[in-house]
Write a protein that holds these residues in place. Structure first.
Motif, mmCIF file in Angstrom:
data_model
loop_
_atom_site.group_PDB
_atom_site.id
_atom_site.type_symbol
_atom_site.label_atom_id
_atom_site.label_comp_id
_atom_site.label_asym_id
_atom_site.label_seq_id
_atom_site.Cartn_x
_atom_site.Cartn_y
_atom_site.Cartn_z
ATOM 1 N N ALA A 1 0.973 -1.233 0.074
ATOM 2 C CA ALA A 1 -0.024 -0.038 -0.242
ATOM 3 C C ALA A 1 0.948 1.199 0.100
ATOM 4 C CB ALA A 1 -0.991 -0.117 1.088
ATOM 5 N N GLU A 2 1.926 1.313 0.840
ATOM 6 C CA GLU A 2 2.788 2.432 0.748
ATOM 7 C C GLU A 2 3.568 2.624 -0.430
ATOM 8 O OE1 GLU A 2 5.470 2.158 4.291
ATOM 9 O OE2 GLU A 2 3.933 2.114 5.571
ATOM 10 N N ALA A 3 3.878 1.475 -0.946
ATOM 11 C CA ALA A 3 4.620 1.681 -2.353
ATOM 12 C C ALA A 3 3.696 2.166 -3.538
ATOM 13 C CB ALA A 3 5.205 0.206 -2.882
ATOM 14 N N LEU A 4 2.487 1.805 -3.524
ATOM 15 C CA LEU A 4 1.461 2.044 -4.601
ATOM 16 C C LEU A 4 1.296 3.551 -4.151
ATOM 17 C CD1 LEU A 4 -0.679 -1.172 -5.024
ATOM 18 C CD2 LEU A 4 1.281 -0.324 -6.321
ATOM 19 N N ASP A 5 1.007 4.132 -2.943
ATOM 20 C CA ASP A 5 0.551 5.378 -2.526
ATOM 21 C C ASP A 5 1.781 6.502 -3.060
ATOM 22 O OD1 ASP A 5 -1.771 4.794 -1.490
ATOM 23 O OD2 ASP A 5 -0.900 4.929 0.460
ATOM 24 N N ALA A 6 2.884 6.014 -2.900
ATOM 25 C CA ALA A 6 4.161 6.798 -3.373
ATOM 26 C C ALA A 6 4.105 6.780 -4.976
ATOM 27 C CB ALA A 6 5.422 6.227 -2.891
ATOM 28 N N ALA A 7 3.964 5.639 -5.668
ATOM 29 C CA ALA A 7 3.756 5.636 -7.287
ATOM 30 C C ALA A 7 2.785 6.688 -7.712
ATOM 31 C CB ALA A 7 3.552 4.311 -7.491
ATOM 32 N N ARG A 8 1.590 6.600 -6.952
ATOM 33 C CA ARG A 8 0.446 7.541 -7.374
ATOM 34 C C ARG A 8 0.984 9.098 -7.348
ATOM 35 N NH1 ARG A 8 -2.319 3.401 -4.205
ATOM 36 N NH2 ARG A 8 -3.702 2.114 -5.654
ATOM 37 N N GLU A 9 1.679 9.130 -6.312
ATOM 38 C CA GLU A 9 2.063 10.746 -6.070
ATOM 39 C C GLU A 9 3.183 11.081 -7.092
ATOM 40 O OE1 GLU A 9 3.645 11.288 -2.180
ATOM 41 O OE2 GLU A 9 1.805 10.453 -1.073
ATOM 42 N N ARG A 10 3.950 10.091 -7.355
ATOM 43 C CA ARG A 10 4.910 10.052 -8.653
ATOM 44 C C ARG A 10 4.430 10.505 -9.656
ATOM 45 N NH1 ARG A 10 7.803 6.697 -5.551
ATOM 46 N NH2 ARG A 10 7.473 4.924 -7.093
ATOM 47 N N HIS A 11 3.526 9.789 -10.103
ATOM 48 C CA HIS A 11 2.803 9.706 -11.403
ATOM 49 C C HIS A 11 1.241 9.945 -11.258
ATOM 50 C CE1 HIS A 11 6.605 7.770 -12.604
ATOM 51 N NE2 HIS A 11 6.490 6.984 -11.641
ATOM 52 N N PRO A 12 0.899 11.063 -10.880
ATOM 53 C CA PRO A 12 -0.480 11.263 -10.888
ATOM 54 C C PRO A 12 -1.081 11.301 -12.505
ATOM 55 C CG PRO A 12 0.685 13.355 -10.780
ATOM 56 C CD PRO A 12 1.551 12.478 -10.775
ATOM 57 N N GLY A 13 -2.484 11.140 -12.338
ATOM 58 C CA GLY A 13 -3.130 11.363 -13.747
ATOM 59 C C GLY A 13 -3.321 9.573 -14.159
ATOM 60 N N GLU A 14 -2.994 9.145 -15.103
ATOM 61 C CA GLU A 14 -3.292 7.877 -15.801
ATOM 62 C C GLU A 14 -3.084 6.792 -14.958
ATOM 63 O OE1 GLU A 14 -5.257 5.241 -18.507
ATOM 64 O OE2 GLU A 14 -5.439 7.398 -18.148
ATOM 65 N N LEU A 15 -1.807 6.699 -14.465
ATOM 66 C CA LEU A 15 -1.413 5.639 -13.638
ATOM 67 C C LEU A 15 -2.368 5.339 -12.473
ATOM 68 C CD1 LEU A 15 0.596 3.481 -13.049
ATOM 69 C CD2 LEU A 15 1.919 4.918 -11.676
ATOM 70 N N VAL A 16 -2.801 6.466 -11.714
ATOM 71 C CA VAL A 16 -3.767 6.318 -10.831
ATOM 72 C C VAL A 16 -5.107 5.298 -11.190
ATOM 73 C CG1 VAL A 16 -5.256 7.556 -9.224
ATOM 74 C CG2 VAL A 16 -3.179 8.335 -9.433
ATOM 75 N N ARG A 17 -5.387 5.772 -12.515
ATOM 76 C CA ARG A 17 -6.539 4.778 -12.854
ATOM 77 C C ARG A 17 -6.063 3.370 -13.203
ATOM 78 N NH1 ARG A 17 -7.331 10.108 -14.404
ATOM 79 N NH2 ARG A 17 -6.150 9.880 -16.828
ATOM 80 N N VAL A 18 -4.841 3.385 -13.788
ATOM 81 C CA VAL A 18 -4.688 2.127 -14.324
ATOM 82 C C VAL A 18 -4.553 1.069 -13.182
ATOM 83 C CG1 VAL A 18 -2.614 0.672 -15.126
ATOM 84 C CG2 VAL A 18 -3.540 2.852 -16.514
ATOM 85 N N LEU A 19 -3.704 1.727 -12.100
ATOM 86 C CA LEU A 19 -3.487 0.725 -10.876
ATOM 87 C C LEU A 19 -4.878 0.239 -10.246
ATOM 88 C CD1 LEU A 19 -0.906 2.964 -9.069
ATOM 89 C CD2 LEU A 19 -0.536 0.609 -10.300
ATOM 90 N N GLU A 20 -6.050 0.775 -10.538
ATOM 91 C CA GLU A 20 -7.295 0.406 -9.938
ATOM 92 C C GLU A 20 -7.545 -0.809 -10.548
ATOM 93 O OE1 GLU A 20 -10.037 3.457 -10.565
ATOM 94 O OE2 GLU A 20 -9.207 4.761 -9.163
ATOM 95 N N ARG A 21 -7.116 -1.297 -11.862
ATOM 96 C CA ARG A 21 -7.352 -2.441 -12.566
ATOM 97 C C ARG A 21 -6.395 -3.513 -12.440
ATOM 98 N NH1 ARG A 21 -8.355 1.634 -16.257
ATOM 99 N NH2 ARG A 21 -6.711 0.748 -17.360
ATOM 100 N N CYS A 22 -5.306 -3.161 -11.958
ATOM 101 C CA CYS A 22 -4.052 -4.133 -11.940
ATOM 102 C C CYS A 22 -4.035 -5.145 -10.619
ATOM 103 C CB CYS A 22 -2.757 -3.449 -11.706
ATOM 104 S SG CYS A 22 -2.600 -2.306 -13.075
ATOM 105 N N SER A 23 -3.304 -6.327 -11.174
ATOM 106 C CA SER A 23 -3.002 -7.249 -10.246
ATOM 107 C C SER A 23 -1.375 -6.926 -9.970
ATOM 108 C CB SER A 23 -3.562 -8.733 -11.088
ATOM 109 O OG SER A 23 -2.603 -8.950 -11.832
ATOM 110 N N PHE A 24 -1.255 -7.667 -8.777
ATOM 111 C CA PHE A 24 0.498 -7.576 -8.517
ATOM 112 C C PHE A 24 0.960 -8.736 -7.845
ATOM 113 C CE2 PHE A 24 -2.216 -3.771 -7.315
ATOM 114 C CZ PHE A 24 -1.792 -2.839 -8.093
ATOM 115 N N LEU A 25 2.300 -8.922 -8.396
ATOM 116 C CA LEU A 25 3.115 -9.925 -7.740
ATOM 117 C C LEU A 25 3.976 -9.296 -7.037
ATOM 118 C CD1 LEU A 25 3.906 -11.904 -11.028
ATOM 119 C CD2 LEU A 25 2.179 -12.490 -9.302
#
Length: 84
Positions: A29-53
């Motif tokens: 959760a912390e890693a993804l929150d930081a990614a959202r802050e670094r890349h606002p916009g489309e990545l925020v929407r894409v992450l909602e549909r992603c799966s993670f390993l």
């Protein structure tokens, strides 16, 4: 807090504008929150549909705040893929 690598694939890579980057976080959760802050916009929407390993293991339906990250670990961000 652990340091490792986030790897973005397909639409996530396009939205982030990079194939991979470093993280410093204790949980997914912390890693993804930081990614959202670094890349606002489309990545925020894409992450909602992603799966993670995390280190090769599927996260599945576990809460991202409960998924601990290891030092030197890898998070794979996998958007839905089309085709078969």
């Amino acid at each position: 807090m652990a340091a490792g690598t986030i790897r973005y694939w397909a639409a996530a890579k396009s939205a982030a504008g990079v194939a991979e980057e470093r993280y410093e976080a204790a949980s997914l959760a912390e890693a993804l929150d930081a990614a959202r802050e670094r890349h606002p916009g489309e990545l925020v929407r894409v992450l909602e549909r992603c799966s993670f390993l995390v280190d090769g293991d599927p996260v599945g339906t576990r809460g991202h705040e409960t998924v601990r990250l290891a030092e030197g670990g890898t998070v794979e961000v996998l958007p839905p893929f089309a085709g078969g």
